[in-house]
Write an enzyme that holds these catalytic residues in place. Structure first.
Site, PDB file in Angstrom:
ATOM      1  N   THR A  71       5.610  -2.926 -11.458  1.00  0.00           N
ATOM      2  CA  THR A  71       5.248  -2.733 -10.049  1.00  0.00           C
ATOM      3  C   THR A  71       3.959  -1.929  -9.938  1.00  0.00           C
ATOM      4  OG1 THR A  71       6.104  -2.156  -7.865  1.00  0.00           O
ATOM      5  CG2 THR A  71       6.730  -0.679  -9.669  1.00  0.00           C
ATOM      6  N   LYS A  75       0.381  -4.141 -12.024  1.00  0.00           N
ATOM      7  CA  LYS A  75       0.583  -5.598 -12.106  1.00  0.00           C
ATOM      8  C   LYS A  75      -0.611  -6.322 -12.725  1.00  0.00           C
ATOM      9  CE  LYS A  75       3.794  -5.883  -8.227  1.00  0.00           C
ATOM     10  NZ  LYS A  75       4.137  -6.516  -6.953  1.00  0.00           N
ATOM     11  N   ASN A  96       4.451  -9.494 -12.559  1.00  0.00           N
ATOM     12  CA  ASN A  96       5.502  -8.547 -12.152  1.00  0.00           C
ATOM     13  C   ASN A  96       6.774  -8.700 -12.980  1.00  0.00           C
ATOM     14  OD1 ASN A  96       6.495 -10.977 -11.004  1.00  0.00           O
ATOM     15  ND2 ASN A  96       7.664  -9.798  -9.519  1.00  0.00           N
ATOM     16  N   ASP A 111       6.563 -12.751  -7.595  1.00  0.00           N
ATOM     17  CA  ASP A 111       6.354 -12.295  -6.206  1.00  0.00           C
ATOM     18  C   ASP A 111       6.069 -13.484  -5.284  1.00  0.00           C
ATOM     19  OD1 ASP A 111       6.704  -9.534  -6.423  1.00  0.00           O
ATOM     20  OD2 ASP A 111       4.627  -9.205  -7.018  1.00  0.00           O
ATOM     21  N   ALA A 137      -6.429  -8.986   1.554  1.00  0.00           N
ATOM     22  CA  ALA A 137      -6.965  -9.670   0.372  1.00  0.00           C
ATOM     23  C   ALA A 137      -6.736  -8.828  -0.884  1.00  0.00           C
ATOM     24  CB  ALA A 137      -8.450  -9.970   0.566  1.00  0.00           C
ATOM     25  N   GLY A 138      -5.540  -8.257  -0.986  1.00  0.00           N
ATOM     26  CA  GLY A 138      -5.168  -7.512  -2.187  1.00  0.00           C
ATOM     27  C   GLY A 138      -4.353  -8.399  -3.113  1.00  0.00           C
ATOM     28  N   ARG A 161     -10.286  -6.562   5.947  1.00  0.00           N
ATOM     29  CA  ARG A 161     -11.182  -5.474   6.344  1.00  0.00           C
ATOM     30  C   ARG A 161     -12.442  -5.497   5.474  1.00  0.00           C
ATOM     31  NH1 ARG A 161      -8.995   0.530   5.282  1.00  0.00           N
ATOM     32  NH2 ARG A 161      -8.899  -0.324   3.178  1.00  0.00           N
ATOM     33  N   THR A 162     -12.265  -5.746   4.189  1.00  0.00           N
ATOM     34  CA  THR A 162     -13.401  -5.885   3.271  1.00  0.00           C
ATOM     35  C   THR A 162     -13.588  -7.383   2.994  1.00  0.00           C
ATOM     36  OG1 THR A 162     -12.639  -3.819   2.263  1.00  0.00           O
ATOM     37  CG2 THR A 162     -14.351  -5.040   1.082  1.00  0.00           C
ATOM     38  N   TYR A 235       8.701  -4.512   3.852  1.00  0.00           N
ATOM     39  CA  TYR A 235      10.147  -4.497   4.128  1.00  0.00           C
ATOM     40  C   TYR A 235      10.636  -3.115   4.579  1.00  0.00           C
ATOM     41  CZ  TYR A 235      10.114  -2.974  -0.742  1.00  0.00           C
ATOM     42  OH  TYR A 235       9.829  -2.319  -1.918  1.00  0.00           O
TER      43      TYR A 235
HETATM   44  P1  NAP Z   1      -3.296  -3.990  -2.386  1.00  0.00           P
HETATM   45  O1  NAP Z   1      -3.702  -4.863  -3.507  1.00  0.00           O
HETATM   46  O2  NAP Z   1      -3.588  -2.534  -2.466  1.00  0.00           O
HETATM   47  O3  NAP Z   1      -3.976  -4.585  -1.045  1.00  0.00           O
HETATM   48  C1  NAP Z   1      -3.889  -3.874   0.160  1.00  0.00           C
HETATM   49  C2  NAP Z   1      -4.500  -4.677   1.293  1.00  0.00           C
HETATM   50  O4  NAP Z   1      -4.278  -3.929   2.497  1.00  0.00           O
HETATM   51  C3  NAP Z   1      -6.000  -4.916   1.189  1.00  0.00           C
HETATM   52  O5  NAP Z   1      -6.328  -6.153   1.775  1.00  0.00           O
HETATM   53  C4  NAP Z   1      -6.573  -3.764   2.034  1.00  0.00           C
HETATM   54  O6  NAP Z   1      -7.849  -4.035   2.600  1.00  0.00           O
HETATM   55  C5  NAP Z   1      -5.560  -3.723   3.144  1.00  0.00           C
HETATM   56  N1  NAP Z   1      -5.552  -2.429   3.818  1.00  0.00           N
HETATM   57  C6  NAP Z   1      -5.094  -1.252   3.335  1.00  0.00           C
HETATM   58  N2  NAP Z   1      -5.266  -0.289   4.257  1.00  0.00           N
HETATM   59  C7  NAP Z   1      -5.866  -0.858   5.326  1.00  0.00           C
HETATM   60  C8  NAP Z   1      -6.285  -0.388   6.607  1.00  0.00           C
HETATM   61  N3  NAP Z   1      -6.121   0.892   6.961  1.00  0.00           N
HETATM   62  N4  NAP Z   1      -6.822  -1.268   7.471  1.00  0.00           N
HETATM   63  C9  NAP Z   1      -6.981  -2.575   7.125  1.00  0.00           C
HETATM   64  N5  NAP Z   1      -6.601  -3.089   5.946  1.00  0.00           N
HETATM   65  C10 NAP Z   1      -6.046  -2.236   5.050  1.00  0.00           C
HETATM   66  O7  NAP Z   1      -1.713  -4.065  -2.115  1.00  0.00           O
HETATM   67  P2  NAP Z   1      -0.722  -5.287  -2.496  1.00  0.00           P
HETATM   68  O8  NAP Z   1      -0.186  -5.073  -3.870  1.00  0.00           O
HETATM   69  O9  NAP Z   1      -1.368  -6.578  -2.134  1.00  0.00           O
HETATM   70  O10 NAP Z   1       0.493  -4.975  -1.499  1.00  0.00           O
HETATM   71  C11 NAP Z   1       0.320  -5.152  -0.122  1.00  0.00           C
HETATM   72  C12 NAP Z   1       1.658  -5.020   0.597  1.00  0.00           C
HETATM   73  O11 NAP Z   1       2.553  -6.008   0.100  1.00  0.00           O
HETATM   74  C13 NAP Z   1       2.365  -3.676   0.388  1.00  0.00           C
HETATM   75  O12 NAP Z   1       2.869  -3.264   1.644  1.00  0.00           O
HETATM   76  C14 NAP Z   1       3.492  -4.012  -0.557  1.00  0.00           C
HETATM   77  O13 NAP Z   1       4.632  -3.170  -0.385  1.00  0.00           O
HETATM   78  C15 NAP Z   1       3.822  -5.435  -0.114  1.00  0.00           C
HETATM   79  N6  NAP Z   1       4.528  -6.222  -1.118  1.00  0.00           N
HETATM   80  C16 NAP Z   1       5.785  -6.639  -0.799  1.00  0.00           C
HETATM   81  C17 NAP Z   1       6.502  -7.366  -1.715  1.00  0.00           C
HETATM   82  C18 NAP Z   1       7.892  -7.819  -1.353  1.00  0.00           C
HETATM   83  O14 NAP Z   1       8.654  -8.177  -2.270  1.00  0.00           O
HETATM   84  N7  NAP Z   1       8.244  -7.863  -0.096  1.00  0.00           N
HETATM   85  C19 NAP Z   1       5.950  -7.709  -2.962  1.00  0.00           C
HETATM   86  C20 NAP Z   1       4.634  -7.282  -3.244  1.00  0.00           C
HETATM   87  C21 NAP Z   1       3.922  -6.530  -2.306  1.00  0.00           C
HETATM   88  P3  NAP Z   1      -9.221  -3.704   1.800  1.00  0.00           P
HETATM   89  O15 NAP Z   1      -9.363  -4.823   0.783  1.00  0.00           O
HETATM   90  O16 NAP Z   1     -10.244  -3.713   2.836  1.00  0.00           O
HETATM   91  O17 NAP Z   1      -9.002  -2.377   1.135  1.00  0.00           O
END
Ligand code: NAP
Length: 292
Positions: A71, A75, A96, A111, A137-138, A161-162, A235
């Site tokens: 996690t 990853k 993952n 995932d 776009a993460g 945002r980016t 979630y």
């Molecule tokens: P990540 O790679 O860190 O990406 C985060 C994303 O959120 C980026 O697009 C970032 O934009 C954006 N962001 C963060 N803060 C922001 C703000 N204040 N305003 C606008 N955009 C913002 O994270 P990730 O691994 O993709 O995970 C994202 C979410 O998915 C998390 O909440 C995680 O818990 C959830 N998730 C859930 C599951 C599930 O099983 N349900 C599985 C995996 C992930 P920038 O690029 O501009 O920084």
């Protein structure tokens, strides 16, 4: 906790590495699955510091674990310590789930599979020919974009945002899966029009996640229609601000609990080689939702 009679000399170890891991519900999910299916495995979380990642992977191999989950924040970083990865996981740039096959570690991404299964389970529909609007776009956006492009989405807009990060994912999907992706700047005037004309909206950002729950990843001026399905991968909380607004507008709303559940189920199936069947799966999902 009483483990008397459940752990034996033959029990195989499963685990989770990440930082933090203290909040995880994966041990509950996998240990309950293990006892329900009578498979002799035990699942334990391991808090691993960044500089210890390689040592942790080597240690897990040294004690011959059956497999483990990965996690945040490892990853992507884990990939370089594995022997092989699925083509899909490499495209997604994210692993993952790892399985020990005859002393070699193989990496997978469940995932995106979890997202897709949960979407279909909750909405009764898929992505074929659909216009999808992804916010963020993460890592999650990248995995979901690859998956839904493979499943035949007609058009995928990625707004972030980016914007450069959204462009990078769109290019990767167009070059490796199919030419359906386009990037958008979330603050651009055209973006709200594209949003309103998209049948499926997916939030993949962390915006709205506990403890900052009063915020939404889109502008208040964005217009929903009741035909839209709005999926938030978050979630916790179960209903984000985005889902509350969308529900008020009559949209079908889905949270990330199903994604969490089905990614775990897919990982368990990879490790054990069994295929979990209905109605067991739906009954188990309903009880899982209640404990969260
Ligand atoms: P990540 O790679 O860190 O990406 C985060 C994303 O959120 C980026 O697009 C970032 O934009 C954006 N962001 C963060 N803060 C922001 C703000 N204040 N305003 C606008 N955009 C913002 O994270 P990730 O691994 O993709 O995970 C994202 C979410 O998915 C998390 O909440 C995680 O818990 C959830 N998730 C859930 C599951 C599930 O099983 N349900 C599985 C995996 C992930 P920038 O690029 O501009 O920084």
């Amino acid at each position: 906790m009483n483990l008397n009679g459940t752990i034996s000399g033959k029990t195989r170890l499963l685990g989770l590495i990440g930082n933090p891991v203290e909040h995880t519900v994966s041990p509950q999910l996998h240990n309950t699955l293990a006892s329900a299916t009578n498979i002799d495995v035990a699942y334990v979380p391991f808090h691993v510091e960044k500089e210890k990642l390689e040592a942790a992977v080597k240690g897990l191999m040294a004690v011959n674990v059956l497999g483990f989950n990965v996690t945040v924040p490892y990853k992507k970083d884990i990939i370089k310590y594995l022997d092989e990865c699925s083509k899909e996981a490499l495209l997604m740039g994210s692993v993952n789930t790892v399985k020990n096959i005859d002393g070699r570690f193989y990496g997978y991404n469940t995932d995106a599979e979890g997202f897709s299964k949960s979407f279909k389970h909750e909405t009764g529909t898929g992505f074929k020919g659909k216009q999808v609007f992804i916010i963020g776009a993460g890592g999650a956006a990248r995995a979901i974009s690859v998956k839904i492009a493979k499943e035949g989405a007609g058009k995928i807009y990625i707004a972030n945002r980016t914007p450069s990060k959204a462009l990078e994912i769109a290019d990767m999907v167009n070059e490796n899966v199919s030419s359906v992706a386009e990037h958008l700047d979330i603050s651009d005037a055209r973006t709200s029009k594209v949003f309103s004309s998209s049948g499926i909206i997916i939030n993949t950002t962390t915006v709205g996640m506990y403890p900052n729950m009063d915020v939404s990843p889109i502008e208040a001026s964005f217009v929903f229609s009741k035909e839209q399905i709005v999926y938030d991968v978050i979630y916790n909380p179960k209903k984000t601000r985005l889902l509350t607004i969308a529900e008020e507008k009559g949209c079908t709303v889905v949270n990330g609990i199903g994604m969490l559940f089905y990614q775990g189920v897919s990982a368990f199936e990879i490790w054990t080689g069994i295929k979990l069947q209905e109605p067991f799966l739906s009954d188990f999902y309903n009880s899982f939702k209640k404990v969260l």
